[in-house]
Design a protein around this motif. Structure first.
Motif: not given
Length: 223
Positions: A51-71
């Motif tokens: 439920g946390m709002r998270v921001l990736d600065l320089g997310c590239g193709s989004g691999g790390n971001l996708a993992h946090l969304a999955a959590l």
């Protein structure tokens, strides 16, 4: 941001291989702070992300971001490279990915984030004198800012440095972007001056057979 910066990151992004379908444990999404596959800490450094709002600065193709969304995180990413943003949107259409510099997004957006992070991204390639106050302002009380990148390549070479991107075309002129190199203690002091508390800064040792570790810095906005 200079137009050349976006072009340089397009060159870099186009040359990057895609993420593996699975990591060493068989997971289809994962978080990695280091430049070495399956090495170092994971997203637990960022606390409870559901439920946390998270921001990736320089997310590239989004691999790390996708993992946090999955959590269960409400995930947003920004990147200056049209090539990288297009990859992220194609592979991960459910994610909110913007083509902007970190500074542009943070200055314009009025929402608060519980976590802001950067993995070899904008935290390394933006002037901390400008970026750190913007990040601090966008964090909610108790929010976490964390980032990782290479330690300084040469002792004594601190502050703005040049990173070279070589286009694949024969005889093409190299492109350059600025990065900011500091030792862990200096990064920690810069975060404290910007208002962060509970600051830590360390170099994660590389895996056996590798020479370069990973600088990892973390700070909190006071409650």
């Amino acid at each position: 941001m200079r137009k050349q910066d976006a072009i340089a990151w397009d060159v870099w992004g186009a040359a990057r291989p895609g993420r593996r379908e699975r990591n060493a444990t068989g997971a289809t999404t994962w978080f990695n702070w280091t430049q070495w596959p399956d090495h170092g800490p994971d997203e637990k450094l960022l606390g409870d992300l559901s439920g946390m709002r998270v921001l990736d600065l320089g997310c590239g193709s989004g691999g790390n971001l996708a993992h946090l969304a999955a959590l269960g995180a409400e995930a947003t990413g920004v990147d200056v490279s049209p090539v990288q943003v297009a990859k992220a949107r194609q592979q991960l259409p459910h994610l909110d990915v913007r083509q902007q510099t970190a500074e542009e997004f943070l200055a314009a957006d009025t929402h608060g984030f519980g976590v802001v992070y950067s993995v070899f991204g904008a935290a390394w390639f933006a002037d901390p004198a400008e970026l750190l106050p913007l990040v601090h302002a966008r964090l909610t009380p108790g929010g976490i800012y964390a980032f990782s990148h290479n330690p300084p390549a040469l002792k004594g070479c601190y502050g703005p440095q040049a990173s070279q991107m070589q286009p694949p075309e024969k005889d093409a002129e190299p492109l350059y972007v600025k990065r900011w190199d500091y030792e862990p203690d200096t990064w920690a002091e810069l975060l404290r001056r910007a208002g962060f508390t509970a600051v830590t800064a360390e170099v994660i040792a590389p895996p056996l057979g590798r020479r370069t570790g990973t600088l990892l810095v973390r700070g909190t906005r006071a409650s």
